[in-house]
Structures are given as structure tokens and as C-alpha cells.
Design an enzyme around this catalytic site. Sequence first.
Site, PDB file in Angstrom:
ATOM      1  CG  ASN A   1     -71.982  45.895  57.148  1.00 47.40           C
ATOM      2  OD1 ASN A   1     -72.006  46.880  57.309  1.00 47.40           O
ATOM      3  ND2 ASN A   1     -71.890  45.220  55.775  1.00 47.40           N
TER       4      ASN A   1
ATOM      5  CE  LYS B   1     -75.479  44.683  54.632  1.00 39.22           C
ATOM      6  NZ  LYS B   1     -75.898  44.054  53.453  1.00 39.22           N
TER       7      LYS B   1
ATOM      8  CG  HIS C   1     -70.201  45.288  51.784  1.00 38.95           C
ATOM      9  ND1 HIS C   1     -71.404  45.390  50.897  1.00 38.95           N
ATOM     10  CD2 HIS C   1     -70.532  44.736  52.674  1.00 38.95           C
ATOM     11  CE1 HIS C   1     -72.132  44.631  51.701  1.00 38.95           C
ATOM     12  NE2 HIS C   1     -71.663  44.050  52.540  1.00 38.95           N
TER      13      HIS C   1
ATOM     14  CD  GLU D   1     -75.049  46.396  50.678  1.00 40.50           C
ATOM     15  OE1 GLU D   1     -74.661  47.106  51.561  1.00 40.50           O
ATOM     16  OE2 GLU D   1     -75.649  45.336  50.935  1.00 40.50           O
TER      17      GLU D   1
ATOM     18  CD  GLU E   1     -70.424  40.027  52.862  1.00 41.66           C
ATOM     19  OE1 GLU E   1     -71.001  39.818  54.020  1.00 41.66           O
ATOM     20  OE2 GLU E   1     -70.300  41.060  52.273  1.00 41.66           O
TER      21      GLU E   1
ATOM     22  N   GLY F   1     -78.656  39.995  51.893  1.00 37.45           N
ATOM     23  CA  GLY F   1     -79.957  40.620  52.240  1.00 37.45           C
ATOM     24  C   GLY F   1     -81.302  39.867  51.561  1.00 37.45           C
TER      25      GLY F   1
ATOM     26  CB  SER G   1     -78.985  35.601  53.918  1.00 38.24           C
ATOM     27  OG  SER G   1     -79.504  36.462  53.099  1.00 38.24           O
TER      28      SER G   1
END
Length: 265
Positions: free
Chosen positions: A13, A15, A103, A105, A175, A181, A221
Site C-alpha cells: 500500500n 498510500k 483503511h 486512515e 491493522e 507507520g 509496520s
Amino acid sequence: MPAETRRPLISGNWKMNQNHYEAIQVVQKLTYLVGKDDFETVDVSLHPPFTDIRSVQTLIEADDLRFALGAQNCHSEDKGAFTGEVSPVFLQKLNVSYVIVGHSERRELFGETDAMVRDKVAAVLRNKMTPIVCVGETLEEREAGTTMDKVTKQVRAALEGCSPAQAGSLVVAYEPIWAIGTGRTATASDAQEVCAAIRSTVASLASAEAAGAVRIQYGGSVKAGTIKELMAQPDVDGALVGGASLDPEEFARIIQYRLHEPSEA
Ligand code: PGA
């Protein structure tokens, strides 16, 4: 269906990183690093930004590469007055195979609700692509002991309206938000515990067969040094990789996790 019959899926991904020139370079580098043998055992999907998809598609098709094309999001409607949105029909026309849906985010920064995620899952399936449905808890939720409630609720919403066969065709990415991240990874046994709970939720909402077939990824991560142990867990069938997928060498080593020496894990 036993774990060995589910094909592992490693997804990159990207992003909002890499313009279309950079994307082509990353794919070309990956092509030299990832070989035929790797694709015998692992599926790999690449999820560039929307503006790169056509370029990456052209490269994949011209060179007959075995990377599957992915997208990071789409709208739940096929067409209409939705300025700035991208239709799942357009993605399907570009031979996109996998679409990330919900996701964290998107949920946290762009207000996507469980109901929106459910509608996007339906849209992706309707257009003959595979949703990668993301679920996961915040640090506060983990500390409050509500991880399973949160994740189960998200899975339940995503599966609403799916037939058992559709449920079995999904990819679910667990996740934990606190691991995305941040350099912090859930321990392999924590990841396994939640992935097992996701599988039993699919069993109770759809069928035992669907639960055996659904592929569950871990994301947050993931690095070359952590992938082998994660993949050794019985309910972890792959990984959704963000930062580490931007570096072709690191991503190739993640894809090649089965070749790592135990000391590298
Ligand atoms: P990360 O991102 O690997 O950079 O933590 C994972 C993701 O958000 O999909």
C-alpha cells in the site's frame, strides 16, 4: 480449509507516495528482485495512487508481470454526481484485482463509517474485484480491552449483505492503528489471536467454508525482519505493507519471507 490451502497475499500500500514516474521505477526494480519461484507460492498486489494505476497497468501487461494491480479506495456507486470520487467500474476497466476498503486512515481522517465500508465492499464485489477490508483498534481501545469488540463489529458490518461465497472470497486486513507507520508491530501471538477471532466471526456470520477460505492479512509496520514469524501463525495469510513497500529491496525480502533463515526472523 486448512491454512496451507490459502494462498498467501502480500500487498504493498503506497498510500499518497510515488508519482507515476516513480511508480514505474519501483515496479521495474521489483521485477528484477522477485522471481517466478516467488509467484509460485505467494500472490503480490501493488496499490499505487489512482493517478499511477494506468501506468502500472501498462507495464504489468506489456511485460506480462505477475503482480496483481490494486487500488487504495473507491466510491460505493458506479457513477454519478460525486465530484472527486473514483468509480469501481473505472478500476475494473483498468484490470484492478484488489481494492483496499476502509483503511484506518480513511476511517479516521476522512470519516468513513462502517456503513460506508459495507457499501464499498458490495461495490467492489459487484464489479468483480476483491475487497481488502481493513479493521483494527486504536491504542486506547487496546488498553481498554475492547479490541475484539471493535474488530468484530467492523467485520460484521463489512459482511452485511455478503453471501457465504462472497464472504469467503474477501481479504480482511487486521491493522492495529497504533502499529501503522509507528515502527511498533503487534507481537505475532497478538496478531494471531485477533486474526483467529476474525475467522470465527466469519464462520458465525457466513459459514465454516467461508471462514476457511477468507484470507486474513496482518498490517502495521511489517518489515523483512518481522514477516516470517507473522506468516508462521495459522490464521495469518498475508500482510498489508505500507512504508516498507516503498523500498523495492525491503519489499522483495518481505515477499520472499519463506527463504529467510530463522535467525533473520
Ligand atoms: P505501515 O502501513 O506498514 O507503514 O505501518 C500499513 C498500512 O497502513 O497499510
